[in-house]
Design a protein around this motif. Structure first.
Motif, PDB file in Angstrom:
ATOM      1  N   TYR A  56       0.854  -1.188   0.000  1.00 41.09           N
ATOM      2  CA  TYR A  56       0.000   0.000   0.000  1.00 41.09           C
ATOM      3  C   TYR A  56       0.890   1.239   0.000  1.00 41.09           C
ATOM      4  O   TYR A  56       1.704   1.421   0.892  1.00 41.09           O
ATOM      5  N   CYS A  62      -2.709   4.462  -2.676  1.00 40.39           N
ATOM      6  CA  CYS A  62      -3.156   3.377  -3.556  1.00 40.39           C
ATOM      7  C   CYS A  62      -2.530   2.059  -3.129  1.00 40.39           C
ATOM      8  O   CYS A  62      -1.440   2.023  -2.587  1.00 40.39           O
ATOM      9  N   TYR A  63      -3.266   0.989  -3.389  1.00 42.17           N
ATOM     10  CA  TYR A  63      -2.777  -0.341  -3.043  1.00 42.17           C
ATOM     11  C   TYR A  63      -2.586  -1.182  -4.292  1.00 42.17           C
ATOM     12  O   TYR A  63      -3.132  -0.871  -5.357  1.00 42.17           O
ATOM     13  N   ASP A  78      -5.008  -5.351  -9.247  1.00 44.03           N
ATOM     14  CA  ASP A  78      -5.770  -4.129  -9.024  1.00 44.03           C
ATOM     15  C   ASP A  78      -4.847  -3.065  -8.455  1.00 44.03           C
ATOM     16  O   ASP A  78      -4.097  -3.339  -7.517  1.00 44.03           O
ATOM     17  N   VAL A  79      -4.909  -1.864  -9.011  1.00 47.26           N
ATOM     18  CA  VAL A  79      -4.252  -0.703  -8.432  1.00 47.26           C
ATOM     19  C   VAL A  79      -5.395   0.157  -7.912  1.00 47.26           C
ATOM     20  O   VAL A  79      -6.034   0.892  -8.668  1.00 47.26           O
ATOM     21  N   GLY A  80      -5.698   0.010  -6.626  1.00 47.87           N
ATOM     22  CA  GLY A  80      -6.861   0.666  -6.042  1.00 47.87           C
ATOM     23  C   GLY A  80      -6.506   2.004  -5.418  1.00 47.87           C
ATOM     24  O   GLY A  80      -5.595   2.088  -4.599  1.00 47.87           O
ATOM     25  N   GLY A 129     -10.671   7.047  -4.818  1.00 46.13           N
ATOM     26  CA  GLY A 129     -11.069   6.781  -6.198  1.00 46.13           C
ATOM     27  C   GLY A 129     -12.381   7.412  -6.618  1.00 46.13           C
ATOM     28  O   GLY A 129     -12.530   7.825  -7.771  1.00 46.13           O
ATOM     29  N   LEU A 175     -11.514   3.101 -14.914  1.00 46.41           N
ATOM     30  CA  LEU A 175     -11.602   2.822 -13.479  1.00 46.41           C
ATOM     31  C   LEU A 175     -12.752   1.867 -13.164  1.00 46.41           C
ATOM     32  O   LEU A 175     -13.846   1.998 -13.696  1.00 46.41           O
ATOM     33  N   VAL A 207     -13.165   3.250  -3.034  1.00 41.84           N
ATOM     34  CA  VAL A 207     -12.037   2.867  -3.894  1.00 41.84           C
ATOM     35  C   VAL A 207     -12.499   2.638  -5.328  1.00 41.84           C
ATOM     36  O   VAL A 207     -13.537   2.036  -5.572  1.00 41.84           O
ATOM     37  N   LYS A 208     -11.710   3.138  -6.262  1.00 38.15           N
ATOM     38  CA  LYS A 208     -11.810   2.757  -7.677  1.00 38.15           C
ATOM     39  C   LYS A 208     -10.422   2.295  -8.073  1.00 38.15           C
ATOM     40  O   LYS A 208      -9.423   2.763  -7.534  1.00 38.15           O
ATOM     41  N   SER A 209     -10.365   1.368  -9.012  1.00 41.17           N
ATOM     42  CA  SER A 209      -9.055   0.815  -9.348  1.00 41.17           C
ATOM     43  C   SER A 209      -8.846   0.694 -10.846  1.00 41.17           C
ATOM     44  O   SER A 209      -9.787   0.626 -11.631  1.00 41.17           O
ATOM     45  N   ARG A 220      -7.268  -1.973 -13.428  1.00 42.69           N
ATOM     46  CA  ARG A 220      -7.122  -3.430 -13.375  1.00 42.69           C
ATOM     47  C   ARG A 220      -6.295  -3.891 -14.573  1.00 42.69           C
ATOM     48  O   ARG A 220      -6.603  -3.548 -15.712  1.00 42.69           O
TER      49      ARG A 220
END
Length: 116
Positions: free
Chosen positions: A43, A52-53, A64-66, A70, A80, A88-90, A92
């Motif tokens: 993270y 972001c995680y 996933d890059v969350g 987001g 996204l 969160v939005k990510s 992918r």
């Protein structure tokens, strides 16, 4: 070795390559960051706050890059994913080749503006 690094290097090669690439891009775009191991995944913290995680999903075969904020992002909505999440939005990614650096950088740049 730090826990986040250990986690990344224990991943199967496909995921490890994607994670290392994403980390390189994020590190290029952020200045005041820390890569921690929180909630069982790497993270990024920016200005000491969750940014972001990076979450590999072996079952569904993606990373996933969350982004923690987001739902406050306005741009790049077509890339996204929210999947019934509240904040969160990510982005992918299913392979190293599918990572669009320009989109990843643009989302990071916009997300940084939420941390003033």
């Amino acid at each position: 070795m730090k826990p986040a690094e250990e986690y990344i290097f224990r991943q199967p090669e496909t995921y490890r390559k994607m994670l290392l690439h994403i980390i390189a891009v994020v590190e290029q775009e952020l200045s005041d960051y820390e890569l921690l191991f929180k909630w069982g995944i790497p993270y990024f913290y920016y200005k000491k706050k969750p940014f972001c995680y990076l979450a590999p999903n072996h079952k569904r075969k993606f990373v996933d890059v969350g982004f923690a904020k987001g739902f406050q992002l306005q741009l790049n909505q077509e890339f996204l994913v929210d999947e019934k999440r509240n904040t969160v939005k990510s982005l992918r990614y299913f392979s190293l080749e599918t990572i669009d650096n320009s989109v990843l950088k643009a989302v990071i740049e916009e997300a940084k503006t939420l941390y003033l």
